[in-house]
Scaffold this motif. Structure first.
Motif, mmCIF file in Angstrom:
data_model
loop_
_atom_site.group_PDB
_atom_site.id
_atom_site.type_symbol
_atom_site.label_atom_id
_atom_site.label_comp_id
_atom_site.label_asym_id
_atom_site.label_seq_id
_atom_site.Cartn_x
_atom_site.Cartn_y
_atom_site.Cartn_z
ATOM 1 N N GLN A 106 0.833 -1.205 0.000
ATOM 2 C CA GLN A 106 0.000 0.000 0.000
ATOM 3 C C GLN A 106 0.871 1.261 0.000
ATOM 4 O OE1 GLN A 106 -2.682 -0.820 3.428
ATOM 5 N NE2 GLN A 106 -4.326 -0.554 1.943
ATOM 6 N N ALA A 107 1.910 1.248 0.843
ATOM 7 C CA ALA A 107 2.813 2.398 0.908
ATOM 8 C C ALA A 107 3.569 2.578 -0.406
ATOM 9 C CB ALA A 107 3.799 2.223 2.068
ATOM 10 N N ALA A 108 3.976 1.467 -1.014
ATOM 11 C CA ALA A 108 4.722 1.520 -2.273
ATOM 12 C C ALA A 108 3.848 2.045 -3.408
ATOM 13 C CB ALA A 108 5.270 0.138 -2.620
ATOM 14 N N ILE A 109 2.581 1.645 -3.418
ATOM 15 C CA ILE A 109 1.656 2.136 -4.435
ATOM 16 C C ILE A 109 1.484 3.644 -4.299
ATOM 17 C CG2 ILE A 109 -0.761 2.120 -5.193
ATOM 18 C CD1 ILE A 109 -0.816 -0.876 -4.535
ATOM 19 N N GLN A 113 6.007 3.315 -6.343
ATOM 20 C CA GLN A 113 7.142 2.392 -6.393
ATOM 21 C C GLN A 113 6.676 0.952 -6.157
ATOM 22 O OE1 GLN A 113 9.790 4.009 -3.413
ATOM 23 N NE2 GLN A 113 10.741 5.424 -4.864
ATOM 24 N N ALA A 114 5.513 0.628 -6.655
ATOM 25 C CA ALA A 114 4.908 -0.674 -6.380
ATOM 26 C C ALA A 114 5.663 -1.814 -7.055
ATOM 27 C CB ALA A 114 3.457 -0.678 -6.857
ATOM 28 N N PRO A 115 5.701 -2.990 -6.420
ATOM 29 C CA PRO A 115 6.254 -4.167 -7.098
ATOM 30 C C PRO A 115 5.307 -4.587 -8.212
ATOM 31 C CG PRO A 115 5.171 -4.813 -5.068
ATOM 32 C CD PRO A 115 5.157 -3.316 -5.095
ATOM 33 N N ALA A 116 5.791 -5.345 -9.164
ATOM 34 C CA ALA A 116 4.944 -5.772 -10.279
ATOM 35 C C ALA A 116 3.953 -6.853 -9.854
ATOM 36 C CB ALA A 116 5.807 -6.283 -11.426
ATOM 37 N N VAL A 117 4.307 -7.605 -8.822
ATOM 38 C CA VAL A 117 3.424 -8.684 -8.357
ATOM 39 C C VAL A 117 3.745 -8.992 -6.900
ATOM 40 C CG1 VAL A 117 5.011 -10.447 -9.235
ATOM 41 C CG2 VAL A 117 2.606 -11.036 -8.901
ATOM 42 N N PHE A 118 2.727 -9.384 -6.147
ATOM 43 C CA PHE A 118 2.937 -9.711 -4.741
ATOM 44 C C PHE A 118 1.926 -10.760 -4.297
ATOM 45 C CE2 PHE A 118 -0.175 -6.336 -4.765
ATOM 46 C CZ PHE A 118 -1.045 -6.611 -3.720
ATOM 47 N N ILE A 119 2.212 -11.404 -3.165
ATOM 48 C CA ILE A 119 1.279 -12.385 -2.613
ATOM 49 C C ILE A 119 0.395 -11.690 -1.583
ATOM 50 C CG2 ILE A 119 1.077 -14.408 -1.119
ATOM 51 C CD1 ILE A 119 3.364 -15.671 -2.573
ATOM 52 N N GLY A 130 -9.574 0.264 -6.621
ATOM 53 C CA GLY A 130 -8.874 0.553 -7.870
ATOM 54 C C GLY A 130 -7.385 0.311 -7.821
ATOM 55 N N LEU A 131 -6.938 -0.517 -6.864
ATOM 56 C CA LEU A 131 -5.497 -0.726 -6.670
ATOM 57 C C LEU A 131 -4.958 -1.930 -7.443
ATOM 58 C CD1 LEU A 131 -5.239 -0.052 -2.816
ATOM 59 C CD2 LEU A 131 -4.807 1.537 -4.707
ATOM 60 N N LEU A 132 -5.855 -2.791 -7.948
ATOM 61 C CA LEU A 132 -5.397 -3.994 -8.631
ATOM 62 C C LEU A 132 -5.660 -3.947 -10.132
ATOM 63 C CD1 LEU A 132 -6.554 -6.842 -6.201
ATOM 64 C CD2 LEU A 132 -4.309 -5.753 -6.353
ATOM 65 N N ALA A 133 -4.757 -4.529 -10.881
ATOM 66 C CA ALA A 133 -4.918 -4.619 -12.334
ATOM 67 C C ALA A 133 -5.891 -5.740 -12.667
ATOM 68 C CB ALA A 133 -3.563 -4.896 -12.991
ATOM 69 N N ASP A 134 -6.718 -5.507 -13.666
ATOM 70 C CA ASP A 134 -7.578 -6.561 -14.213
ATOM 71 C C ASP A 134 -6.702 -7.433 -15.106
ATOM 72 O OD1 ASP A 134 -9.445 -8.167 -15.420
ATOM 73 O OD2 ASP A 134 -10.333 -6.564 -16.641
ATOM 74 N N PRO A 334 -0.440 -4.779 -9.001
ATOM 75 C CA PRO A 334 -0.954 -3.422 -8.800
ATOM 76 C C PRO A 334 -1.342 -2.763 -10.123
ATOM 77 C CG PRO A 334 1.054 -3.762 -7.529
ATOM 78 C CD PRO A 334 0.922 -4.929 -8.465
ATOM 79 N N ALA A 335 -2.427 -2.021 -10.106
ATOM 80 C CA ALA A 335 -2.878 -1.321 -11.312
ATOM 81 C C ALA A 335 -1.886 -0.243 -11.724
ATOM 82 C CB ALA A 335 -4.252 -0.698 -11.068
ATOM 83 N N ALA A 336 -1.087 0.238 -10.773
ATOM 84 C CA ALA A 336 -0.200 1.377 -11.030
ATOM 85 C C ALA A 336 1.034 1.031 -11.857
ATOM 86 C CB ALA A 336 0.244 1.988 -9.703
ATOM 87 N N VAL A 337 1.383 -0.252 -11.995
ATOM 88 C CA VAL A 337 2.615 -0.592 -12.717
ATOM 89 C C VAL A 337 2.388 -0.482 -14.224
ATOM 90 C CG1 VAL A 337 3.392 -2.088 -10.850
ATOM 91 C CG2 VAL A 337 2.169 -3.092 -12.772
#
Length: 451
Positions: A106-109, A113-119, A130-134, A334-337
């Motif tokens: 959440q802080a990275a988003i 600076q979000a990671p491309a994928v996380f568990i 709206g934080l996740l990519a479809d 994350p949708a932001a990447v």
């Protein structure tokens, strides 16, 4: 006359030739050649640059909150993936636990600076924000949705879109010391047929001086909730409008455990510490023989010695069927990447959730495979035959209670965490703790329903 005209034409041609070969003309011609050559070289350089850039793998970060053998195995699989192809390079970034991973993501988003994928597991909450990519546009034949177990895949799908893929399934089962039960003359099938009998056996262990403690319940609301579900409890009413965590079914289940801790003193709670510290302290009590058994994750198998340990599903409180929770930890993007990173993330997801890797992960760690076709992997079939304990989580998942999806963005779960600490650490009666939790949770639910 014709000779004069011919001579004039010759002189004119010679004049043009000499002019063309003059220093000024030659310089102009040379400059033109240089320009043409430079443009050609520049064009070739750009082509080479583009070619070099396309040859480089897309580098992405993958965040996960795993420790011990699970963390080590994840790094092995990451390295295998990186060595298997040259399109994507994954860098694993280990966090203390799942909660820390969620907070840091959440802080990275927010910091872009979000990671491309996380568990993670809060798919509904994060997708609605709206934080996740479809991920639906990236799906291909490698990840057929109908091959994933429904209990794990359905929470990842919202409004017809896929916002995550299950990485591994999990449920909490019982692990016990075979030698200690044998020494006490106890049959595990009988001992673990109900929670009443589990703690009767725990007292027997203490009275015979075989172990300091009987069965250890894992700190937090999960094990308490499993017992409540098996006792007929629910979190919400059928219409979804009332929080029911202070019902008689919940109170009886939670107070049963409280009495074992503080009145009968047959068990203790290992709490606190950094990350998974409390968890591994609980395991150590059983591994070193100071406790008879404990309730832990299907993913604990990599940390256990099955020459001493065996496994069995959780029972009910009395004579009802066990209904422990089962769910999955999922791979989220994350949708932001960038689009490039989303595509690269999907490559990693397709690899990690493939039947072969799902089988490898399950065999090494003990988590439940997420793909039905994993059962067709010859190596996995042989493993199950040789290691019957590996079937236990899968068998429990078939009749399990689906993990509760909190409509209040975690406020009901937080209320249960606070209540669990009161019951397990402060000896507060379950009714008092759960009544307080219900009021907080109901207020949060009402705010959501009245929006």
């Amino acid at each position: 006359m014709k000779k004069l005209r011919s001579l004039a034409v010759i002189l004119l041609v010679l004049s043009l030739v000499f002019t063309a070969c003059s220093p000024a003309a030659k310089e102009a011609m040379d400059e033109g050649d240089k320009t043409t050559s430079a443009e050609a070289n520049e064009s070739k350089s750009e082509e080479k640059k583009d070619e070099t850039a396309s040859d480089k793998p897309v580098e992405i970060q993958f965040w996960y909150g795993l420790g011990s053998v699970a963390g080590e195995t994840m790094e092995e699989i990451i390295n295998d993936f990186n060595n298997s192809q040259d399109k994507v390079k994954v860098t694993g970034v280990q966090q203390a636990d799942y909660d820390e991973t969620y907070q840091k993501v959440q802080a990275a988003i927010a910091a872009n600076q979000a990671p491309a994928v996380f568990i993670g597991s809060k798919i509904k909450e994060m997708s609605e924000a709206g934080l996740l990519a479809d991920l639906t546009p990236y799906i291909d034949e490698r990840t057929p949705l109908d091959d994933y177990l429904d209990v794990f895949m359905k929470p990842d799908q919202i409004d017809g879109k896929v916002y995550a893929f299950p990485a591994y399934g999990t449920t909490q089962v019982i692990y016990y010391r075979k030698d200690l039960l044998e020494k006490a003359g106890l049959d595990p099938q009988d001992v673990y047929s109900s929670w009443d009998k589990v703690f009767e056996a725990s007292k027997t262990m203490q009275e015979k001086g075989i172990a300091d403690w009987g069965h250890l319940v894992m700190w937090g609301p999960d094990n308490l909730s499993d017992i409540a579900y098996s006792n007929g409890g629910t979190v919400l009413s059928e219409d979804g409008k009332t929080v029911t965590i202070n019902s008689p079914e919940w109170v009886e289940a939670w107070d049963f455990v409280r009495k074992q801790i503080f009145d009968n003193k047959t068990t203790k709670i290992e709490s606190g510490g950094q990350g998974w510290e409390y968890w591994y302290r609980t395991i150590d009590n059983v591994m070193n023989g100071t406790a008879m058994s404990y309730t832990g994750s299907s993913g604990d198998k990599g940390d256990l010695d099955f020459t001493k340990i065996d496994s069995i599903p959780q029972p009910s409180l009395h004579d009802k069927n066990g209904k422990a929770q089962a769910g999955a930890h999922s791979l989220l993007v994350p949708a932001a990447v960038s689009e490039e990173q989303k595509k690269a993330a999907y490559e990693w997801i397709a690899y990690f959730t493939s039947p072969e890797i799902s089988a490898k992960w399950s065999m090494k760690i003990g988590y439940i495979p997420v793909r039905k076709s994993t059962m067709d992997i010859e190596e996995y079939k042989k493993f199950i035959e040789e290691s019957p304990y590996a079937k236990v989580p899968y068998e429990q998942a078939l009749t399990a209670t689906p993990v509760f999806v909190d409509p209040t963005k975690g406020q009901i779960i937080d209320a249960l965490k606070i209540a669990a600490d009161k019951v397990e650490l402060q000896n507060v009666p379950a009714k008092e703790a759960l009544d307080e939790a219900q009021k907080v949770a109901q207020k949060a639910l009402d705010e959501v329903l009245n929006k």
